[in-house]
Design a protein around this motif. Structure first.
Motif, PDB file in Angstrom:
ATOM      1  N   ALA A  92       7.908  10.080  -8.163  1.00  0.00           N
ATOM      2  CA  ALA A  92       6.638  10.637  -7.694  1.00  0.00           C
ATOM      3  C   ALA A  92       5.575  10.562  -8.783  1.00  0.00           C
ATOM      4  O   ALA A  92       4.448  10.101  -8.531  1.00  0.00           O
ATOM      5  N   TRP A  93       5.916  10.956  -9.992  1.00  0.00           N
ATOM      6  CA  TRP A  93       4.893  10.994 -11.031  1.00  0.00           C
ATOM      7  C   TRP A  93       4.627   9.624 -11.621  1.00  0.00           C
ATOM      8  O   TRP A  93       3.525   9.363 -12.103  1.00  0.00           O
ATOM      9  N   HIS A  94       5.609   8.710 -11.602  1.00  0.00           N
ATOM     10  CA  HIS A  94       5.318   7.327 -11.978  1.00  0.00           C
ATOM     11  C   HIS A  94       4.304   6.717 -11.004  1.00  0.00           C
ATOM     12  O   HIS A  94       3.362   6.024 -11.419  1.00  0.00           O
ATOM     13  N   LEU A  95       4.509   6.976  -9.724  1.00  0.00           N
ATOM     14  CA  LEU A  95       3.589   6.435  -8.718  1.00  0.00           C
ATOM     15  C   LEU A  95       2.211   7.064  -8.839  1.00  0.00           C
ATOM     16  O   LEU A  95       1.189   6.360  -8.809  1.00  0.00           O
ATOM     17  N   VAL A  96       2.159   8.372  -8.979  1.00  0.00           N
ATOM     18  CA  VAL A  96       0.862   9.054  -9.034  1.00  0.00           C
ATOM     19  C   VAL A  96       0.065   8.601 -10.249  1.00  0.00           C
ATOM     20  O   VAL A  96      -1.135   8.280 -10.148  1.00  0.00           O
ATOM     21  N   LEU A  97       0.694   8.559 -11.415  1.00  0.00           N
ATOM     22  CA  LEU A  97      -0.011   8.147 -12.629  1.00  0.00           C
ATOM     23  C   LEU A  97      -0.462   6.692 -12.544  1.00  0.00           C
ATOM     24  O   LEU A  97      -1.581   6.348 -12.948  1.00  0.00           O
ATOM     25  N   GLY A  98       0.414   5.835 -12.035  1.00  0.00           N
ATOM     26  CA  GLY A  98       0.035   4.421 -11.903  1.00  0.00           C
ATOM     27  C   GLY A  98      -1.105   4.217 -10.938  1.00  0.00           C
ATOM     28  O   GLY A  98      -2.060   3.472 -11.213  1.00  0.00           O
ATOM     29  N   MET A  99      -1.051   4.896  -9.795  1.00  0.00           N
ATOM     30  CA  MET A  99      -2.106   4.764  -8.797  1.00  0.00           C
ATOM     31  C   MET A  99      -3.435   5.301  -9.316  1.00  0.00           C
ATOM     32  O   MET A  99      -4.486   4.686  -9.130  1.00  0.00           O
ATOM     33  N   LEU A 100      -3.411   6.456  -9.972  1.00  0.00           N
ATOM     34  CA  LEU A 100      -4.647   7.023 -10.521  1.00  0.00           C
ATOM     35  C   LEU A 100      -5.252   6.112 -11.584  1.00  0.00           C
ATOM     36  O   LEU A 100      -6.477   5.904 -11.618  1.00  0.00           O
ATOM     37  N   ALA A 101      -4.403   5.552 -12.444  1.00  0.00           N
ATOM     38  CA  ALA A 101      -4.911   4.723 -13.543  1.00  0.00           C
ATOM     39  C   ALA A 101      -5.639   3.491 -13.013  1.00  0.00           C
ATOM     40  O   ALA A 101      -6.770   3.195 -13.419  1.00  0.00           O
ATOM     41  N   VAL A 102      -5.010   2.750 -12.097  1.00  0.00           N
ATOM     42  CA  VAL A 102      -5.631   1.503 -11.619  1.00  0.00           C
ATOM     43  C   VAL A 102      -6.848   1.807 -10.747  1.00  0.00           C
ATOM     44  O   VAL A 102      -7.839   1.065 -10.775  1.00  0.00           O
ATOM     45  N   ALA A 103      -6.812   2.897  -9.966  1.00  0.00           N
ATOM     46  CA  ALA A 103      -7.952   3.227  -9.119  1.00  0.00           C
ATOM     47  C   ALA A 103      -9.160   3.628  -9.965  1.00  0.00           C
ATOM     48  O   ALA A 103     -10.290   3.164  -9.730  1.00  0.00           O
ATOM     49  N   LEU A 104      -8.944   4.488 -10.951  1.00  0.00           N
ATOM     50  CA  LEU A 104     -10.053   4.927 -11.794  1.00  0.00           C
ATOM     51  C   LEU A 104     -10.621   3.776 -12.615  1.00  0.00           C
ATOM     52  O   LEU A 104     -11.845   3.665 -12.791  1.00  0.00           O
ATOM     53  N   ARG A 122     -18.873  -2.356  -3.298  1.00  0.00           N
ATOM     54  CA  ARG A 122     -18.379  -1.061  -2.847  1.00  0.00           C
ATOM     55  C   ARG A 122     -17.314  -0.535  -3.816  1.00  0.00           C
ATOM     56  O   ARG A 122     -16.594  -1.317  -4.442  1.00  0.00           O
ATOM     57  N   LEU A 123     -17.214   0.791  -3.888  1.00  0.00           N
ATOM     58  CA  LEU A 123     -16.308   1.403  -4.864  1.00  0.00           C
ATOM     59  C   LEU A 123     -14.983   1.847  -4.255  1.00  0.00           C
ATOM     60  O   LEU A 123     -13.914   1.491  -4.759  1.00  0.00           O
ATOM     61  N   TRP A 124     -15.027   2.614  -3.170  1.00  0.00           N
ATOM     62  CA  TRP A 124     -13.850   3.374  -2.772  1.00  0.00           C
ATOM     63  C   TRP A 124     -12.809   2.539  -2.049  1.00  0.00           C
ATOM     64  O   TRP A 124     -11.598   2.742  -2.264  1.00  0.00           O
ATOM     65  N   GLY A 125     -13.198   1.637  -1.179  1.00  0.00           N
ATOM     66  CA  GLY A 125     -12.207   0.831  -0.468  1.00  0.00           C
ATOM     67  C   GLY A 125     -11.326   0.027  -1.408  1.00  0.00           C
ATOM     68  O   GLY A 125     -10.085   0.152  -1.382  1.00  0.00           O
ATOM     69  N   PRO A 126     -11.904  -0.827  -2.265  1.00  0.00           N
ATOM     70  CA  PRO A 126     -11.068  -1.583  -3.214  1.00  0.00           C
ATOM     71  C   PRO A 126     -10.249  -0.685  -4.140  1.00  0.00           C
ATOM     72  O   PRO A 126      -9.125  -1.034  -4.503  1.00  0.00           O
ATOM     73  N   ALA A 127     -10.799   0.486  -4.526  1.00  0.00           N
ATOM     74  CA  ALA A 127     -10.052   1.385  -5.407  1.00  0.00           C
ATOM     75  C   ALA A 127      -8.812   1.935  -4.706  1.00  0.00           C
ATOM     76  O   ALA A 127      -7.727   2.022  -5.306  1.00  0.00           O
ATOM     77  N   LEU A 128      -8.938   2.305  -3.446  1.00  0.00           N
ATOM     78  CA  LEU A 128      -7.770   2.775  -2.690  1.00  0.00           C
ATOM     79  C   LEU A 128      -6.751   1.658  -2.501  1.00  0.00           C
ATOM     80  O   LEU A 128      -5.538   1.897  -2.582  1.00  0.00           O
ATOM     81  N   PHE A 129      -7.247   0.444  -2.259  1.00  0.00           N
ATOM     82  CA  PHE A 129      -6.323  -0.685  -2.152  1.00  0.00           C
ATOM     83  C   PHE A 129      -5.583  -0.895  -3.466  1.00  0.00           C
ATOM     84  O   PHE A 129      -4.374  -1.164  -3.478  1.00  0.00           O
ATOM     85  N   ALA A 130      -6.289  -0.809  -4.593  1.00  0.00           N
ATOM     86  CA  ALA A 130      -5.653  -0.981  -5.898  1.00  0.00           C
ATOM     87  C   ALA A 130      -4.546   0.042  -6.106  1.00  0.00           C
ATOM     88  O   ALA A 130      -3.471  -0.273  -6.633  1.00  0.00           O
TER      89      ALA A 130
END
Length: 527
Positions: A92-104, A122-130
């Protein structure tokens, strides 16, 4: 630390901050360079179709580069197996940290490019995809326990599926993009959530199997192929000498690197061609460009071929390998022989594919209308082989040195310096001054390459890592290559002369591994 998430976050930033910083620079170097050049040539139009295509491509490149660095900074989950932490918490925390890092990072990158060049991306769509792409790739790696031969297949399936879905958000799936990803719909949010949940479930399952010591998935095919092509003595036969044993060991461990990269590249290119083009000239043109990109494949394979550590992420010599009864020079030579065999096999795969395609088109009386570069002609074939060897010869000694920090600084620092110089020349210098600057840079690079090679041979000779015959052989090969290039491509202007000097320096790098590899092995082995 008061909690597992806080400890993992601190560890990622403490251990991998420089990796993340350099990856962010590398991921943004290409778009900054391209848009600087385009703005110098004329006004950037965000509504132009080329800008839409660039947005789609740059997002994926950014996710790949920074996502890879984030995965390296997080480290493998196996390092936490002996701690009193549940598998579900680790994932869970590997996924959360990885997702937050690439999105930000993607949000910051897009905002910076918008501010610098007025792109209106655009900012949010590609960030969520990342974010969900990062989660999906992590789960794919964990499912195959990072060692299974099926990891390439699983990761390819995930990459193709995500790539096609991402492409559909910019227009029809199998045609040129027509519009930006304008808004995130409820259906897309549901898709993001589904991918994230699936990644968590798959990740927990894969890591749980690995944590219990279960073997990677296998149908036995890869093991059978390894037995067939291993070249090991059968029965009670023994290796002739330690060098022969080391050569067998190196080939089993890393010999697949370059052929695997080229084979996967051809497979992905063929798949893209089938769904996007299906024109003969596009296929031949792509294969021709693939030959030119063999040097890049060689650079990637060189890092794998030069990895001598205890694990895939460790570049430092372990006791098991460092105490082998052979000298550092002999060990370096076995690695170079393995590298030469790997590069040659990969080049033959590409060349055979290219010739077979041209033969089929000739038999069908189809003229693709694509030829080799005019100034090279059929010399393009040996040039691609030399380029692949040179690329591997540059990166392999860097990996053999065992200094991951040095490798990262040289790699991303070089990219950043190159982009900075281009931006400086395009925005500060006049048109004529830019030409002089480019010619001077080419001459400087050629001089540095030759100086580096000469210095490496002098140091290796002084330390007894190579002998005079090796020096004479390298010098003879370099002179012969320079004479051949001068015969094929005679400079008739100052610009061509500058490029010729740079090419002479690159040719020096093609023989440099004969000295740099023993030096790197000795430096790493006696650390």
């Amino acid at each position: 630390m008061r909690s597992v998430p806080l400890a993992m976050t601190w560890e990622m930033l403490r251990r991998g901050w420089w990796v993340l910083a350099l990856a962010a620079l590398g991921a943004n170097a290409l778009p900054v360079l391209l848009f600087t050049v385009l703005r110098h040539e004329g006004t950037l139009d965000p509504a132009d179709q080329s800008q839409i295509i660039m947005n789609m491509v740059m997002v994926q490149i950014n996710v790949f580069v920074f996502g890879t660095a984030t995965y390296a900074a997080l480290g493998p989950p196996a390092r936490l197996y002996t701690f009193p932490v549940s598998t579900s918490s680790i994932i869970a925390w590997h996924l959360v940290l990885g997702m937050l890092a690439v999105a930000l990072e993607l949000i910051a990158s897009t905002a910076m490019l918008n501010a610098m060049f007025g792109l209106e991306w655009r900012l949010w769509g590609p960030a969520l995809f990342a974010a969900v792409a990062m989660a999906a790739f992590q789960a794919a790696v964990w499912l195959t326990t990072e060692k299974s031969g099926w990891s390439v297949v699983v990761i390819s399936v995930v990459a193709i599926g995500l790539g096609l879905w991402f492409k559909s958000l910019y227009g029809p799936t199998f045609s040129v993009p027509t519009h930006y990803w304008k808004e995130v719909t409820p259906t897309q949010v549901a898709t993001f959530l589904a991918i994230g949940i699936a990644a968590y479930v798959v990740g927990v399952y894969g890591v749980a199997r690995n944590r219990c010591g279960q073997p990677p998935y296998s149908l036995g095919l890869l093991a059978w192929l390894e037995r067939v092509f291993a070249g090991a003595p059968e029965g009670d036969l023994e290796f002739r000498n330690p060098i022969h044993a080391q050569l067998w060991f190196e080939w089993r461990k890393t010999g697949w690197a370059m052929p695997g990269i080229v084979g996967m590249g051809l497979f992905v290119a063929a798949f893209i061609w089938l769904i996007a083009s299906r024109h003969a000239n596009s296929l031949v043109e792509g294969l021709t460009g693939g030959g030119a990109m063999l040097s890049i494949a060689g650079c990637l394979a060189g890092f794998i071929l030069g990895s001598v550590g205890r694990s895939d992420v460790d570049l430092q010599f372990g006791d098991f390998l460092a105490t082998r009864p052979i000298t550092s020079t002999e060990m370096a030579r076995t690695i170079l022989r393995t590298m030469a065999k790997s590069v040659l096999n990969a080049w033959m795969i590409w060349a055979a594919t290219y010739l077979a395609l041209r033969g089929i088109l000739w038999a069908l009386k189809i003229d693709p209308g694509v030829t080799f570069p005019a100034e090279l002609g059929w010399w393009f074939f040996p040039a691609t082989l030399l380029g692949a060897w040179t690329g591997a010869g540059i990166s392999a000694p860097l990996a053999l040195a065992g200094r991951a920090t040095l490798v990262a600084i040289l790699l991303f620092g070089g990219i950043t310096l190159f982009v900075g110089l281009v931006v400086f020349s395009k925005n500060v210098l006049s048109s004529q001054a830019q030409q002089y600057f480019a010619q001077g840079a080419a001459v400087a690079l050629g001089t540095v390459f030759v100086g580096w090679t000469v210095g490496a041979f002098a140091l290796a000779l002084r330390r007894g890592l190579i002998g005079w015959p090796t020096l004479y052989f390298a010098a003879s090969v370099w002179v012969a290559l320079c004479a051949l290039v001068a015969f094929i491509w005679t400079p008739h202007s100052a610009a061509r002369l500058a490029i010729s000097i740079c090419v002479v320096g690159l040719l020096a790098l093609s023989v440099a591994p004969l000295a740099t590899a023993p030096l790197a092995v000795a430096w790493n082995r006696t650390r």
